[in-house]
Design an enzyme around this catalytic site. Structure first.
Site, PDB file in Angstrom:
ATOM      1  N   HIS A 220      -4.443   3.038   8.154  1.00 24.21           N
ATOM      2  CA  HIS A 220      -3.192   2.509   8.682  1.00 24.21           C
ATOM      3  C   HIS A 220      -2.237   3.665   8.945  1.00 24.21           C
ATOM      4  O   HIS A 220      -2.088   4.557   8.118  1.00 24.21           O
ATOM      5  CB  HIS A 220      -2.530   1.573   7.670  1.00 24.21           C
ATOM      6  CG  HIS A 220      -3.206   0.246   7.571  1.00 24.21           C
ATOM      7  ND1 HIS A 220      -3.036  -0.580   6.496  1.00 24.21           N
ATOM      8  CD2 HIS A 220      -4.063  -0.388   8.396  1.00 24.21           C
ATOM      9  CE1 HIS A 220      -3.737  -1.687   6.671  1.00 24.21           C
ATOM     10  NE2 HIS A 220      -4.381  -1.596   7.821  1.00 24.21           N
TER      11      HIS A 220
ATOM     12  N   GLU B  99       0.848  -1.177   0.000  1.00 21.64           N
ATOM     13  CA  GLU B  99       0.000   0.000   0.000  1.00 21.64           C
ATOM     14  C   GLU B  99       0.890   1.235   0.000  1.00 21.64           C
ATOM     15  O   GLU B  99       2.107   1.129   0.172  1.00 21.64           O
ATOM     16  CB  GLU B  99      -0.955  -0.004   1.198  1.00 21.64           C
ATOM     17  CG  GLU B  99      -0.272  -0.032   2.542  1.00 21.64           C
ATOM     18  CD  GLU B  99      -1.260  -0.251   3.711  1.00 21.64           C
ATOM     19  OE1 GLU B  99      -2.280  -0.930   3.551  1.00 21.64           O
ATOM     20  OE2 GLU B  99      -0.974   0.276   4.794  1.00 21.64           O
TER      21      GLU B  99
END
Lengths: 291, 394
Positions: free
Chosen positions: A247, A209
């Site tokens: 996150h 990511e």
């Protein structure tokens, strides 16, 4: 074979007397994992889900011979729990807890590197070798024993990929969730090397990511050291810079860590990159056909 | 958590890091009084908002007025403060609407010999805090990094031992500071590194860091942000939080345990898990749509959270359709389906809702939605979901 965990794994749960710890201990037992001990300071002598609880990790190691642990203790105490596990000589430490302070992990990371232990997480779904050993919070039934090693920085996105691989009949050798924090114990690079040496793993799927440069480092290692087919997906192609996407690690800062950079690095290393999250499984198929 | 410049400078001063005399003011007349009490021939009036780029930014209401202004009299200070306070400052980081200025900092001037850059972050590449300095002070450091990386010097330092004196001397020498400034530089850098660790910062940035004509190092500006996960052990920092500086829907989502980021598109998204949520945004874009937000309901979404999430999504007038994408793991699809129905009915949906469920008890979950008679568009897989929601948004 498979990596990190398997039939021989004897698991400890740190924080077993908490709600999440107990719930997921039961989940792991149901899957067939040998959960043989729990640990909560001050609650030694109790039993949770039929598993004996010890006051210290050292006690649990001595009495039951555990060689892996999963950690559910609250975030302020997670660093301490990891250090206790390493000190007791446990070789695979899986920290599920979310929200651990970054500077706590700076210290933990140094200690882990100086030891022989492998730390997975924190803020991760865990590790599973299908039909042998599940450590963590992933739904076991979506997995099938198979030939693809899976590495990911996220949870539900991993389930999505696992589901696709199972439906395509490829299955998984071992799946590892690295965790979504800026500092985690294990990197893509560490696991790529383990999967390269594992006979059961025929191909590797990695899901990254935005944020950091872990995917770029992985690409460099794939180009030089990995001869198995590798496929990848990068989440966050449309994420704007400077905004943290859930996150703590998923943030594009200072123009670094964009999806575009990562995809380019992966593709130049010969990795098949799925454009859509719906095509992660088929990307592995394509990578295997090309090889 | 971000804080204001004047708050950061308070922390710096307490840690023994050199800053100039200053006063924070919330009225124009206070600013005039501050100019007088500082007693110098010049002072600087600085708008206090969280976003950077204030010096180059201008006011929406007074396009000639910048966010940072040198003044030479109390009257000047009053005039500048009067224009700044209550107005909206538009910078590269605020978006077109700008951010309302509620306070200004009036700070003494100083005789500047050189402008430098200093920043501290945790570098995930080396899993350690790192002090960075550059001789290109006052510039955007991203630009320096991209165009002239040779002008940036770094030292990783030990979390507990702090920055060693020799490391500070190395950096000072790289910056070509005169011998006379060495002691000031070592002290400045060491104290700042200690502060970074003590307060669990995620960023400390001094830009510019100035060398005065007498060779002292002074923090002319100060930007600090903190690790949200460590705030539990810094109760004293919590009073620095300024909710007025944060996106209201993001604050509301945070209170409900949802992770939410507002974006500019017209398709609302509700997803479980951050990675899947990001991927869902990407998927919408791939099929020609524009996501209105990032929203992660976490692993254990309940009826209250889904209801709150729906309300937040629908409070955005741009939203033309909503996509729910759930991969039920530990969470059963039947639980999610029931929560969705309950939330859907209590919220009063006025745009199309596309739902894609997968995972534990998926067939039973889909059946609950289908048999409810509620006008929900169900999707069978990711691609199907994206196509349907993009079509529904028009």
């Amino acid at each position: 074979m498979s990596i990190l965990v398997g039939k021989e794994t004897r698991l400890l749960c740190q924080g077993i007397t908490g709600q999440a710890g107990e719930f997921h201990t039961r989940g792991c037992l149901d899957y067939g994992t040998q959960v043989v001990a729990g640990c909560t300071p001050g609650k030694g002598g109790q039993e949770v889900a039929g598993v004996p609880v010890f006051d210290t990790v050292a006690d649990a190691v001595k009495q039951t011979g555990v060689n892996a642990t999963m950690i559910f203790v609250p975030a302020p105490f997670t660093a301490d729990a990891i250090l206790e596990a390493i000190d007791a000589g446990i070789s695979v430490v899986v920290a599920i807890t979310e929200g651990v302070p970054v500077l706590d992990m700076v210290r933990v990371f140094e200690k882990v590197r100086a030891s022989d232990a492998v730390l997975i997480g924190p803020n991760c779904p865990g590790v599973i070798t299908p039909e042998e050993c599940k450590i963590g919070i992933m739904p076991g039934y979506i997995h099938r024993k198979g030939k693809v090693g899976v590495i990911s920085r996220s949870g539900t996105l991993t389930y999505e990929a696992v589901w696709q691989l199972s439906n395509l009949g490829l299955g998984q050798s071992t799946c590892v969730g690295l965790g979504g924090d800026p500092i985690v114990g294990t990197s893509f690079v560490d696991l790529l090397r383990l999967f390269q040496q594992d006979d059961e793993t025929e191909a590797i799927l990695m899901m990254g990511e935005i944020g950091g440069t872990a995917e770029e480092e992985a690409a460099a290692v794939v180009a030089e050291q990995i001869d198995k087919p590798v496929a990848a997906f990068i989440a966050g192609r449309t994420a704007p810079p400077g905004k943290r996407m859930g996150h703590a690690g998923a943030i594009i800062s200072g123009g670094k860590g964009t999806a575009t950079e990562k995809v380019a690095a992966l593709e130049s290393a010969g990795i098949v990159v799925a454009e859509s999250p719906a095509d992660m499984g088929t990307a592995v198929q394509r990578a295997m056909q090309q090889a | 958590m971000k804080i204001h410049e004047f708050q950061a400078k308070k922390l710096l001063r307490a840690a023994g890091v050199a800053v100039l005399e200053n006063q924070v003011c919330s009225t124009a007349s206070e600013a005039g009084g501050a100019f007088k009490s500082l007693g110098g021939a010049v002072a600087v009036v600085k708008a206090q908002i969280h976003a950077g780029g204030r010096g180059k930014g201008t006011l929406k209401e007074h396009p000639d007025q910048h966010g940072v202004q040198l003044v030479r009299s109390a009257e000047d200070a009053i005039g500048v403060a009067d224009r700044l306070l209550g107005s909206h400052l538009v910078t590269l980081q605020t978006g077109a609407a700008g951010q309302q200025v509620r306070q200004v900092l009036v700070e003494a001037g100083c005789a500047i010999a050189r402008e430098l850059y200093l920043g501290i972050v945790v570098d995930r590449g080396v899993s350690s805090p790192v002090l960075m300095v550059s001789s290109a002070g006052g510039m955007e450091i991203e630009k320096v990094a991209a165009e002239t990386p040779e002008l940036i010097f770094k030292e990783a330092f030990d979390r507990d031992a702090g920055l060693d004196a020799y490391q500070a001397r190395k950096l000072a020498t790289a910056l070509e500071l005169p011998v006379a400034s060495m002691r000031s530089a070592v002290q400045f850098m060491q104290r700042l590194c200690r502060l970074f660790v003590e307060q669990d910062c995620s960023l400390v940035e001094i830009n510019p860091l100035v060398v005065t004509e007498t060779g002292e190092l002074v923090a002319l500006d100060a930007k600090m942000s903190f690790d949200d996960n460590a705030l539990f052990r810094h109760k004293d920092l919590q009073e620095f939080r300024d909710l007025a500086e944060e996106e209201p829907t993001e604050v509301r989502a945070g209170e409900a345990g949802l992770s939410f980021v507002k974006l500019d598109g017209n398709i609302g998204c509700l997803v479980n898990g951050a990675g899947l949520a990001m991927s869902t945004m990407d998927l919408i874009k791939l099929h020609g749509g524009e996501p209105a937000n990032f929203l992660d309901v976490g692993g254990g979404a309940n009826v209250e959270q889904v209801t709150e999430a729906f309300q937040i999504l629908l409070s955005d007038d741009n939203v033309r359709a909503v996509l729910v994408n759930i991969f039920g793991g530990i969470m059963r699809c039947t639980t999610i389906a029931s929560a969705l129905l309950e939330a859907y009915q209590s919220v009063g949906f006025n745009v199309p809702l596309v739902v894609r469920l997968e995972g534990t008890e998926v067939n039973e979950g889909r059946k609950i939605l289908e048999e409810s008679g509620v006008d929900i568009i169900t999707a069978n897989d990711l691609t199907d979901a994206a196509k349907k929601v993009v079509a529904a948004a028009g």
